[in-house]
Design a protein around this motif. Structure first.
Motif, PDB file in Angstrom:
ATOM      1  N   LEU A   1       0.838  -1.187   0.000  1.00 49.21           N
ATOM      2  CA  LEU A   1       0.000   0.000   0.000  1.00 49.21           C
ATOM      3  C   LEU A   1       0.877   1.243   0.000  1.00 49.21           C
ATOM      4  O   LEU A   1       1.985   1.227   0.518  1.00 49.21           O
ATOM      5  CB  LEU A   1      -0.878   0.015   1.258  1.00 49.21           C
ATOM      6  CG  LEU A   1      -1.881  -1.135   1.385  1.00 49.21           C
ATOM      7  CD1 LEU A   1      -2.475  -1.155   2.780  1.00 49.21           C
ATOM      8  CD2 LEU A   1      -2.979  -1.008   0.351  1.00 49.21           C
ATOM      9  N   ALA A   2       0.332   2.324  -0.606  1.00 52.01           N
ATOM     10  CA  ALA A   2       1.033   3.612  -0.546  1.00 52.01           C
ATOM     11  C   ALA A   2       0.553   4.307   0.716  1.00 52.01           C
ATOM     12  O   ALA A   2      -0.586   4.756   0.799  1.00 52.01           O
ATOM     13  CB  ALA A   2       0.725   4.442  -1.778  1.00 52.01           C
ATOM     14  N   GLU A   3       1.450   4.393   1.712  1.00 59.92           N
ATOM     15  CA  GLU A   3       1.067   4.844   3.047  1.00 59.92           C
ATOM     16  C   GLU A   3       0.577   6.295   3.078  1.00 59.92           C
ATOM     17  O   GLU A   3      -0.213   6.662   3.925  1.00 59.92           O
ATOM     18  CB  GLU A   3       2.256   4.703   4.001  1.00 59.92           C
ATOM     19  CG  GLU A   3       2.696   3.279   4.235  1.00 59.92           C
ATOM     20  CD  GLU A   3       2.109   2.706   5.517  1.00 59.92           C
ATOM     21  OE1 GLU A   3       2.054   3.456   6.500  1.00 59.92           O
ATOM     22  OE2 GLU A   3       1.712   1.529   5.523  1.00 59.92           O
ATOM     23  N   ASN A   4       1.090   7.110   2.159  1.00 57.67           N
ATOM     24  CA  ASN A   4       0.769   8.538   2.233  1.00 57.67           C
ATOM     25  C   ASN A   4      -0.479   8.915   1.428  1.00 57.67           C
ATOM     26  O   ASN A   4      -0.832  10.065   1.351  1.00 57.67           O
ATOM     27  CB  ASN A   4       1.969   9.383   1.785  1.00 57.67           C
ATOM     28  CG  ASN A   4       2.464   8.951   0.423  1.00 57.67           C
ATOM     29  OD1 ASN A   4       2.089   7.878  -0.066  1.00 57.67           O
ATOM     30  ND2 ASN A   4       3.266   9.782  -0.211  1.00 57.67           N
ATOM     31  N   LEU A   5      -1.126   7.923   0.835  1.00 54.05           N
ATOM     32  CA  LEU A   5      -2.344   8.213   0.080  1.00 54.05           C
ATOM     33  C   LEU A   5      -3.566   7.745   0.868  1.00 54.05           C
ATOM     34  O   LEU A   5      -3.447   7.007   1.837  1.00 54.05           O
ATOM     35  CB  LEU A   5      -2.314   7.490  -1.275  1.00 54.05           C
ATOM     36  CG  LEU A   5      -1.182   7.885  -2.220  1.00 54.05           C
ATOM     37  CD1 LEU A   5      -1.310   7.130  -3.531  1.00 54.05           C
ATOM     38  CD2 LEU A   5      -1.182   9.383  -2.473  1.00 54.05           C
TER      39      LEU A   5
END
Lengths: 505, 358
Positions: A90-94
């Motif tokens: 997962l893209a943590e900052n999205l």
């Protein structure tokens, strides 16, 4: 029931290693199929073949009656097979919604179809009972919410067969139960599930049918309702496993005491410590229960001298310790088995003998006064270590990277135990090992206790924790609970505490 | 697009281990011959001139070995540091630091008989090189400042400092206006080992140093620690090896080797410090070390090999009227193809394999 996925005679060899040897089984529509097997049994290879990363040497895969082209990545996903890996992607900052959309969009599109995606996500979430807020930043989600998002991601791509790889590795018992009811709910709604795991209890609780792999071969296929626990365990390891028994041992004098210790986290993936008190006694194992990332690593590093506390005091044999330095703690008699044995334990590109004697060499032993290594005493020391702790290696000269996980752990544990430590701090000592190796490692840990030394055991496997420990404390958000006697301890209560119940902020 | 992938070799034959680097050298000479053809001359004839220029006479051999001397030492400097994954790119600066120390102590300040003076000059040269690295290794260890940046930039500082000293306070008044330092006193000059050539005692010392470094790396506790720290610092730290201390020792040794190269050039080849003392020996040392696979014994041979190309290329360019820069091209091509050949020892190319997506 209809056959959904048919694995037919799949074989794959890498050099001399037969990773998959004529594996055949069928997954029915609406079924939870469990694939069990130790590390190296061929589970990962099989999944890589299914997803087209490897081309099988022979055999074919049929999905919904049509053959999947071999060795074409993306094909399995296209026809509706989705996989949730043990380590999330997962893209943590999205946000949740952005994570759902990104994989679907071409790189050159300028806008995201937020509206339609939001609606589809909402529908899926309602239909399968997977509540999630689409606008939360992923970094703020808990582990089980991230897993839910991973499942939703595959569902969003219209997956009808969901593969879960070790899904409970980082969950509390309650979260595990909740995942299982979600799985059952999803199956009711028309999904089929393959579960890859080595936790036998969980497999028995949730699956319909079990397939067992060993050394690349399919060795058993059982309907779960008719399955017998020991029978399956023996199928997995190919023989009987003698788990060590804990003998009675009464606490001796206090070896190590922590008073109100606080420290900053050692890295970003764990918490620091907040006012921790611990007493370790001779002949006793203190087990630390907790969901990974609540400060276990900081605790272990601090207690082995790698991390200096901000405040609080540490006493060893009633003496206050001022200098926090691993070497100093080694000299006191503290042994530390780090959780990531391949990064913090093994020097993989050195030979087995070099890894066996490295702690002795750091003590400037095994050399003459001019600093030259004495090869024959190095060799003898390594030989003794491998024999005493049953490290199975072809030669002492081979690179240590060729050892199996169990033998690596026996080597690492052995090179500490041979020094007769007074305190053993063991972090996830059996993680990722096969059943036979788990039994040997557990026996070595119990032997430390039997010899009258103290052990701090940190493990995410609650069964192991309760089996080995004399007393248990729960760690949550850098705080430690009181300790309880492990005997007759209620799993459910430990589970609630692991989720934070009874801790004040 | 050709469909291929790399697969790990299960077995590497000794035959291949021996011939792969030789094949790589031949391959790079073939590529370089394209440039020679473009220059309008016969490549085979040119290579013969190159070989004769490097090994064709007593004088040529002496010149090649004299050139190899600093290359072996800077090669050792790179090898010992790189083995510990300490990326010292600053051998050039450390070489000049050694040369400055020789000029400071060896031009009259200290006067000792020759058998003491020469070891003394090597000692102060090595110390100067090592001490120049010390603050940089401390910055790396305690503040995580990247040593690639600091060691590289220190080169410029030292070279400019040498320029300032030679144009100013240290300029030899007897030098007729040339920017050069005072001559090293006679007791400190490294004696010639072949009369009437420029080959001096420094060559023997560099070989001897390589043997000592080889002994240290392969036979001692310190060598064991350097190897472990280089491969896995975290695991070494957990096993009780003092990682920071080991890297500091490595830095002192590495800087010391490079400083010794400054001594051989100042007290051996030239007799005094000049601005062009090193035509990039510090950087070429990295190529020497890589070519030898960071093996100290191998460095003796790769140092002589590179020196022969540089010396031979001078002869070739005079005889064939091609630019001496071809030497740099050949060296670069050789290093690249030898490195590729080392990788190809571990892997084989499989044609027609499918792509992996990550």
């Amino acid at each position: 029931m209809l056959a959904l996925l048919e694995i037919k005679d799949i074989s794959k060899r890498f050099g001399n290693l037969v990773a998959n040897d004529k594996i055949s089984f069928t997954q029915m529509q609406g079924e939870v199929l469990a694939i069990l097997g130790e590390n190296g049994a061929g589970k990962t290879t099989l999944m890589n073949i299914l997803f087209g990363h490897y081309k099988p040497d022979s055999g074919e895969i049929v999905f919904r009656g049509s053959k999947l082209p071999a060795g074409k990545p993306g094909n399995a996903i296209e026809v509706g097979i989705g996989m949730v890996h043990q380590h999330f992607t997962l893209a943590e900052n999205l946000t949740v919604l952005e994570n759902i959309i990104i994989g679907e969009q071409s790189l050159l599109s300028f806008s995201l179809p937020q509206k339609s995606a939001r609606k589809k996500l909402q529908d899926l979430s309602d239909r399968f009972g997977l509540p999630i807020n689409p606008d939360t930043i992923v970094a703020n989600l808990s582990v089980s919410e991230k897993q839910r998002l991973e499942i939703l991601k595959t569902l969003y791509r219209d997956c009808t067969l969901l593969i879960l790889d070790e899904p409970t590795a980082a969950l509390t018992p309650q979260e595990t139960d909740s995942l299982f009811s979600t799985i059952k709910n999803m199956v009711k709604n028309g999904l089929s599930v393959i579960l890859i795991s080595h936790k036998l209890n969980e497999i028995l609780a949730v699956s319909d049918r079990i397939v067992v792999l060993r050394h690349g071969k399919l060795v058993g296929e059982v309907v779960t309702s008719k399955a017998n626990r020991t029978e399956i365990a023996e199928m997995i390891v190919g023989g009987t496993v003698n788990y060590p028994k804990k003998e009675k041992s009464s606490p001796g004098k206090e070896v190590m005491r922590l008073e109100n210790i606080s420290c900053n986290p050692i890295n970003e993936s764990t918490k620091g410590l907040n006012g921790v008190d611990i007493s370790l006694f001779e002949g006793q194992i203190l087990g630390i229960a907790g969901v990974t990332g609540n400060g276990q690593t900081s605790l272990a590093k601090m207690m082995s001298g790698h991390l200096k506390p901000k405040n609080g005091e540490l006493f060893f044999d009633k003496k206050r310790i001022e200098v926090f330095n691993p070497k100093k703690f080694m000299e006191l008699g503290v042994a530390y088995i780090p959780e990531d044995r391949n990064i913090d334990g093994l020097v993989a590109d050195m030979s087995v003998w070099e890894n066996a004697v490295i702690t002795e060499i750091s003590d400037e032993k095994l050399g003459n006064t001019l600093g030259f290594l004495n090869n024959s005493s190095c060799n003898d020391a390594a030989q003794i270590l491998c024999e005493t702790y049953d490290v199975r290696t072809q030669t002492l000269q081979q690179p240590a990277r060729l050892l199996s996980g169990g033998n690596v752990q026996k080597l690492l544990l052995g090179r500490w135990l041979i020094r007769q430590p007074k305190v053993l701090i063991a972090c996830q000592p059996t993680r990722g090992l096969d059943e036979g190796a788990i039994a040997s490692i557990q026996k070595l840990i119990l032997d430390v206790r039997k010899k009258g030394n103290a052990v701090l055991l940190i493990t995410e496997d609650l069964d192991e924790l309760l089996k080995l420990s004399d007393t248990v404390s729960v760690i949550y958000n850098g705080k430690l609970s009181n300790s309880f006697s492990a005997e007759g301890l209620d799993r459910a209560r430990v589970g609630l505490m692991m989720a934070g119940e009874g801790f004040y902020d | 697009m050709i469909d291929f992938r790399l697969e790990q070799r299960e077995h590497v034959s000794p035959w291949l281990v021996f011939f792969a680097p030789i094949g790589a050298v031949i391959f790079s000479l073939m590529i370089a011959s394209i440039l020679i053809i473009l220059a309008g001359v016969n490549p085979i004839e040119s290579y013969i001139k190159l070989f004769v220029g490097a090994f064709g006479s007593k004088n040529a051999i002496a010149e090649t070995l004299a050139r190899a001397t600093p290359l072996i030492l800077t090669g050792l400097a790179a090898a010992i540091a790189f083995r510990a994954k300490f990326w010292n790119i600053g051998a050039e600066g450390q070489l000049y630091a050694g040369a400055l120390a020789v000029t400071f102590f060896g031009t009259g300040l200290i006067q000792l008989p020759s058998f003491l003076m020469i070891p003394f000059l090597f000692l102060v040269g090595a110390l100067a090189g090592g001490l120049l690295l010390l603050p940089l290794v401390l910055l790396r260890n305690y503040y995580k400042v990247d040593e690639v940046v600091t060691t590289l930039l220190t080169n410029f500082i030292i070279v400019l400092l040498v320029g300032y000293l030679l144009e100013g306070p240290w300029k030899d008044p007897m030098s007729l206006g040339w920017p050069q330092g005072a001559s090293v006193i006679d007791e400190g000059v490294l004696p010639q080992i072949i009369p009437r050539t420029r080959l001096h005692l420094g060559f023997i010392i560099s070989i001897f140093t390589a043997l000592i470094i080889w002994l240290i790396l392969s036979r001692t506790i310190l060598g064991f620690k350097i190897k472990a720290v280089g491969i896995n610092p975290s695991a070494s730290h957990h096993a009780g090896i003092p990682v920071i201390k080991t890297i500091i020792i490595v830095a002192l040794l590495s800087g010391g080797m490079a400083g010794m190269a400054g001594v051989t050039e100042t007290a051996g080849l030239k007799g005094y410090l000049t601005l062009d003392l090193s035509p990039g020996f510090g950087y070429a040392g990295i190529a020497v070390a890589m070519l030898a696979g960071l093996n100290p014994i191998g460095i003796i041979f790769s140092g002589i090999f590179l020196a022969s190309i540089y010396v031979g290329a001078d002869a070739m360019s005079r005889a064939m009227n091609v630019p001496t820069y071809l030497a740099d091209v050949i060296v670069a091509l050789t290093v690249l193809s030898v490195l590729i050949s080392i990788i190809m020892l571990q892997f084989k190319i499989v044609l027609g394999g499918q792509k992996r997506d990550i």
